[in-house]
Structure formats: structure tokens, C-alpha cells
Write an enzyme that holds these catalytic residues in place. Structure first.
Site, short mmCIF file in Angstrom:
data_model
loop_
_atom_site.label_atom_id
_atom_site.label_comp_id
_atom_site.label_asym_id
_atom_site.label_seq_id
_atom_site.Cartn_x
_atom_site.Cartn_y
_atom_site.Cartn_z
N GLY A 176 -7.63 -14.24 -6.39
CA GLY A 176 -8.03 -13.99 -5.30
C GLY A 176 -6.86 -14.38 -3.96
O GLY A 176 -7.35 -14.52 -2.50
N ASP A 182 1.25 -3.98 -9.92
CA ASP A 182 0.96 -5.47 -10.16
C ASP A 182 1.20 -4.99 -11.67
O ASP A 182 2.08 -5.59 -12.21
CB ASP A 182 -0.19 -5.43 -9.86
CG ASP A 182 -0.38 -6.00 -8.03
OD1 ASP A 182 0.45 -5.34 -7.14
OD2 ASP A 182 -1.94 -5.49 -8.10
N TYR A 195 -10.01 -1.53 0.43
CA TYR A 195 -8.64 -1.35 -0.65
C TYR A 195 -9.15 0.44 -0.92
O TYR A 195 -8.09 1.26 -0.69
CB TYR A 195 -8.67 -1.59 -2.34
CG TYR A 195 -7.74 -1.32 -2.98
CD1 TYR A 195 -6.69 -2.07 -2.42
CD2 TYR A 195 -7.33 -0.35 -3.45
CE1 TYR A 195 -4.96 -1.62 -2.89
CE2 TYR A 195 -6.31 0.24 -4.15
CZ TYR A 195 -4.53 -0.54 -3.83
OH TYR A 195 -3.94 0.03 -4.36
N HIS A 247 0.81 -1.22 0.09
CA HIS A 247 0.20 -0.37 -0.09
C HIS A 247 0.56 1.34 0.25
O HIS A 247 0.40 1.97 0.64
CB HIS A 247 -0.89 0.18 1.19
CG HIS A 247 -2.24 -1.02 1.26
ND1 HIS A 247 -3.46 -0.54 0.33
CD2 HIS A 247 -1.82 -2.15 1.15
CE1 HIS A 247 -4.14 -1.84 0.32
NE2 HIS A 247 -3.63 -2.50 0.40
N LEU A 256 -2.20 -12.42 -6.00
CA LEU A 256 -1.03 -12.42 -6.67
C LEU A 256 -1.26 -12.35 -8.40
O LEU A 256 -0.71 -12.32 -9.05
CB LEU A 256 -0.96 -14.31 -6.89
CG LEU A 256 -0.21 -14.86 -5.46
CD1 LEU A 256 -0.55 -16.39 -5.18
CD2 LEU A 256 0.76 -14.23 -5.00
N SER A 257 -1.94 -10.76 -7.92
CA SER A 257 -2.48 -9.81 -9.44
C SER A 257 -2.71 -11.03 -10.25
O SER A 257 -2.27 -10.97 -11.03
CB SER A 257 -1.39 -9.47 -9.53
OG SER A 257 -0.76 -8.76 -8.62
N SER A 258 -3.94 -11.89 -10.15
CA SER A 258 -4.57 -12.27 -11.82
C SER A 258 -5.20 -10.81 -12.46
O SER A 258 -5.01 -11.33 -14.23
CB SER A 258 -5.69 -13.43 -11.77
OG SER A 258 -6.11 -13.04 -10.62
N SER A 259 -5.82 -10.68 -12.48
CA SER A 259 -5.75 -9.28 -12.80
C SER A 259 -4.51 -9.03 -13.33
O SER A 259 -4.79 -8.67 -14.74
CB SER A 259 -7.09 -8.35 -12.18
OG SER A 259 -6.31 -7.69 -11.32
N ASP A 290 2.83 2.50 -2.95
CA ASP A 290 2.65 2.43 -4.35
C ASP A 290 1.75 3.87 -4.72
O ASP A 290 2.05 4.57 -5.57
CB ASP A 290 2.27 1.22 -5.24
CG ASP A 290 0.44 1.01 -5.26
OD1 ASP A 290 -0.05 0.38 -4.58
OD2 ASP A 290 0.89 0.18 -6.33
C1 GLA Z 1 -3.54 -4.25 -5.24
C2 GLA Z 1 -2.71 -3.05 -5.32
C3 GLA Z 1 -1.84 -2.76 -5.61
C4 GLA Z 1 -1.25 -2.44 -4.58
C5 GLA Z 1 -1.37 -3.93 -3.19
C6 GLA Z 1 -1.60 -3.01 -1.79
O1 GLA Z 1 -2.34 -5.35 -5.19
O2 GLA Z 1 -3.82 -3.64 -7.01
O3 GLA Z 1 -1.43 -1.69 -6.63
O4 GLA Z 1 -1.59 -1.61 -4.09
O5 GLA Z 1 -2.74 -4.02 -3.43
O6 GLA Z 1 0.52 -2.87 -1.85
#
Ligand code: GLA
Length: 384
Positions: free
Chosen positions: A125, A174, A223, A36, A128-131, A38
Site C-alpha cells: 500500500g 509497473d 483509479y 497516469h 511501490l508496486s508490490s503487486s 501509461d
Molecule cells: C499504478 C498503475 C500504473 C500507473 C500508475 C500511475 O501504479 O499500476 O499502471 O498508471 O498507477 O502512474
């Protein structure tokens, strides 16, 4: 990647007939430290992982994107390329594509339709940033298919804007790591200047990801609320973003801030410092310092930013009791579920797996999923 690419190729043939002409791929990520920070213009240190999203495609000589999603039971969608895109009411997965398409078109780039099949193996979910891997893989596909000359960092920015189109005002971490990751390196991103620094990871360390299997969903809600709280705190402190504040400044201004804003700001300010210290710990191969920093990050997310849940806290403590105080472990990603990350010596891997398997279900009623990964390359594209 071979597996997801193969499945996408098969689905493509079944749906559209004939062969796909190109393949795009982009990985998910695990964030080692810097959570958090970025969207507060600060620093992060993620690396790309061995899971990602493959898209195989062929130009279709229309003005439409026609797409089959292998992971959503071969669900199908099609939409016109336009600068005035509407969201699909129920197919959330397609909205990422709609967003990316619209945003590239809005930048004035001219391109035409594609038929595509998508398959990914980033656990959904799991934090791990699937999107992001979907957005970057797709953005780069359009870019390469029509020679648009968009840089990978701009593809990342388009992916971030697509998240906002859907409803999450996320930062740039991400998508940037998915686009620009390098094998065996973590990536330090200065989220203000967007300057990148590849940080070599010691060869003998293993990255473990332990998924709590409590799904997190970042669209909207908590978020965006955290982001607003940070922006409010920055305003009170009289800085552009929390990146510009120091701990001294925060303490001096304590009476002007409500308790929540104070805690949120303290997390971000101290987390930025920890990222920079973690880079030098990696450079020196100093696992003990890294462990202290990662655990301090976890405690700060738990107590000040309040984004961990009991299952995640339990997992972190299980790993700490297996390895001891030198355990480099913390929650990773946006929070409210998802995964923890641990950076461990190879001989600790089995110990951690045994401890998680023995303890986690007792406290959570769930089984965890455990992966090991190394840092991988970011986005790739090839003609077939
Ligand atoms: C998600 C958001 C990122 C970042 C993280 C927390 O992954 O997509 O931009 O803010 O949460 O670090």
C-alpha cells in the site's frame, strides 16, 4: 533479496518438506516522473528498487499450484491450472497468482504444477508496486520452470492483464520496470510502442522514498474513474489517446470539455512533456531542471488530476523546505496515499530525514517511513 529468499526457503521446507529447486525474484518500483500517463499511451520514467518478491518453488507433478504466503501469516492456497479460473473470495493475494496462471494457460502454453513459497519486502500500500513484483516474479517463474520462452515484456503484459482480472485497469508501467529494470538506470517506457530506453542515473544522486503510511488501494474505484475521464477527454479531442493531444489543441477545445475532463487532460498532456524533459535533465546531470519538473508534476497531480492527499502534500512541502527550491520531489505512484520520491545530493539525505522526523507527525498524526535506494535490476531467475 537474500533475506526474502531465505525466509521463503524456510517456509517452503516447513510446508512442503525437502528443498526448493528454483528461485524467482522481481523488484518493486519507484516512478521518478510520468504519472497516469501509461494508460494514455504516453511516457513514464520509473526505476526498480531494492525491495521485491522472492518465490522459491519445486515442480509437484500435479496440475495444481500450491502456495504458502510468508507475509500473510503463512496463509495457504491451492488451485488447478485452467483457462477458466475463478477468483478466491477472500484471499486477494492469491488472485494475482490465479490471474497470471490463467493468462499464461490461455496463451496456449502447456505447463504443470508447482509448490511455492512467497516472501516479499515491498511495503504494501505504499505505491511501490508490490503487486507487480508478485505478478512478474510468478509469471517468470512459470516461464522459466517450464521453458515457455515468453519474453520479459510479455510477462509484464500478462501481469497487467492479471490486474484487470482482479479489478484494476492499470497501465503497463509497473510490470515493465519490474521485468526489465537495469541497475543504475531509470527506464523510459513508450507505453504505446512499448519501446524501452535505459536512462543512466548520475552516480552521485540518491533516490529517497518517503512512505506517508497512508495506505493506498488501487483495486477499482478512483483509479479506474481517472482512466475513464482521460478516455472521455481523448474522445472529445478526437484523438486515439491523450498522448496524441497537445496543449494548444486542449485549449482550443476547452468549451467542448467539462471542467474536470479539461483538468485531467491537462495533467496528462503536460506530464508527458515533463517526462521527456526529465530524461534530458538526467542526461545533462541538471538537478535544478529536474527539480522544477518534478515539482510541476506534483502540483499537476494535486490540482489537475486530484490524486494527492493532504499527508502527501505535506511531505512534499517538508522536503522542499529542508532542501530549498532545487528539491526534486513529488508524489510517486497511483495516488490517494502511498509515498513521495526525492532525488537528492548525498549530503541532503540527513537533512531530509531530520525534517521529516520533526514535522510530519505534527501535521498527520503518523510517522513516515524513509528509505534510500539505488536503481536495481529487474526480474531474475536461478535454479538452486
Ligand atoms: C499504478 C498503475 C500504473 C500507473 C500508475 C500511475 O501504479 O499500476 O499502471 O498508471 O498507477 O502512474
Amino acid at each position: 533479496m537474500t533475506d526474502v529468499k531465505q525466509k521463503a526457503l524456510e517456509a517452503f521446507e516447513t510446508k512442503f518438506g525437502g528443498k526448493a529447486e528454483m528461485c524467482s525474484y522481481a523488484p518493486g518500483r519507484v516512478n521518478i516522473i510520468g504519472e497516469h500517463t501509461d494508460y494514455n499511451d504516453g511516457f513514464v520514467l520509473p526505476c526498480a528498487i531494492k525491495f521485491g518478491t522472492a518465490i522459491v518453488a519445486r515442480k509437484n507433478n500435479t496440475n495444481k499450484i500450491r502456495v504458502v504466503a510468508v507475509d500473510i501469516d503463512n496463509d495457504y492456497d491451492e488451485f488447478e491450472i485452467t483457462t477458466d479460473m475463478s477468483k478466491h473470495e477472500s484471499k486477494t493475494w492469491s488472485n494475482y497468482l490465479r490471474g497470471v496462471t490463467m493468462l499464461i494457460a490461455k496463451k496456449g502454453h502447456k505447463f504443470e504444477g508447482l509448490d511455492l513459497a512467497i516472501c516479499g519486502d515491498v511495503p504494501l500500500g505504499a505505491g511501490l508496486s508490490s503487486s507487480a513484483s508478485l505478478e512478474v516474479s510468478f509469471g517468470n517463474l512459470i516461464n522459466q520452470a517450464y521453458n515457455l520462452g515468453i519474453s520479459l515484456q510479455d510477462i509484464a503484459l500478462i501481469g497487467q492483464a492479471a490486474e484487470a482480472f482482479i479489478g484494476c485497469k492499470c497501465g503497463i508501467m509497473d510490470q515493465t520496470i519490474s521485468a526489465c529494470g537495469q541497475a543504475d538506470h531509470a527506464l523510459c517506457i513508450d507505453c504505446r510502442s512499448l519501446e524501452l530506453k535505459q536512462v543512466k542515473l548520475p552516480q552521485d544522486l540518491v533516490i529517497m522514498i518517503i512512505n506517508s503510511n497512508v495506505k493506498h488501494a488501487l483495486v477499482g474505484g478512483e483509479y479506474n474513474e481517472r482512466r475513464e475521464q482521460c478516455e472521455k477527454a481523448a474522445k472529445v479531442l478526437g484523438v486515439k489517446a491523450l498522448r496524441d493531444a497537445t496543449l494548444e489543441m486542449l485549449i482550443e477545445n476547452k468549451s467542448k470539455l467539462d471542467e474536470l475532463s479539461f483538468k485531467r487532460a491537462r495533467h496528462v498532456i503536460t506530464e508527458d512533456e515533463r517526462v521527456l524533459l526529465a530524461i534530458s535533465a538526467f542526461e545533462k546531470g541538471d538537478l535544478a531542471t529536474l527539480a522544477q519538473l518534478m515539482y510541476a508534476s506534483h502540483v499537476s497531480m494535486r490540482d489537475d488530476f486530484e490524486i494527492t492527499i493532504k499527508e502527501i502534500d505535506a511531505l512534499v512541502e517538508i522536503v522542499r523546505s529542508a532542501i530549498g527550491k532545487d528539491a526534486a520531489v513529488r508524489m510517486t505512484g497511483g495516488g490517494f496515499g502511498g509515498s513521495i520520491v526525492a532525488v537528492v545530493e548525498p549530503d541532503m539525505v540527513d537533512k531530509v530525514i531530520a525534517a521529516v522526523n520533526a514535522e510530519y507527525e505534527k501535521v498527520s498524526g503518523k510517522k513516515a517511513t524513509i528509505f534510500t535506494t539505488h536503481a536495481t535490476n529487474g526480474a531474475q531467475f536461478a535454479l538452486l
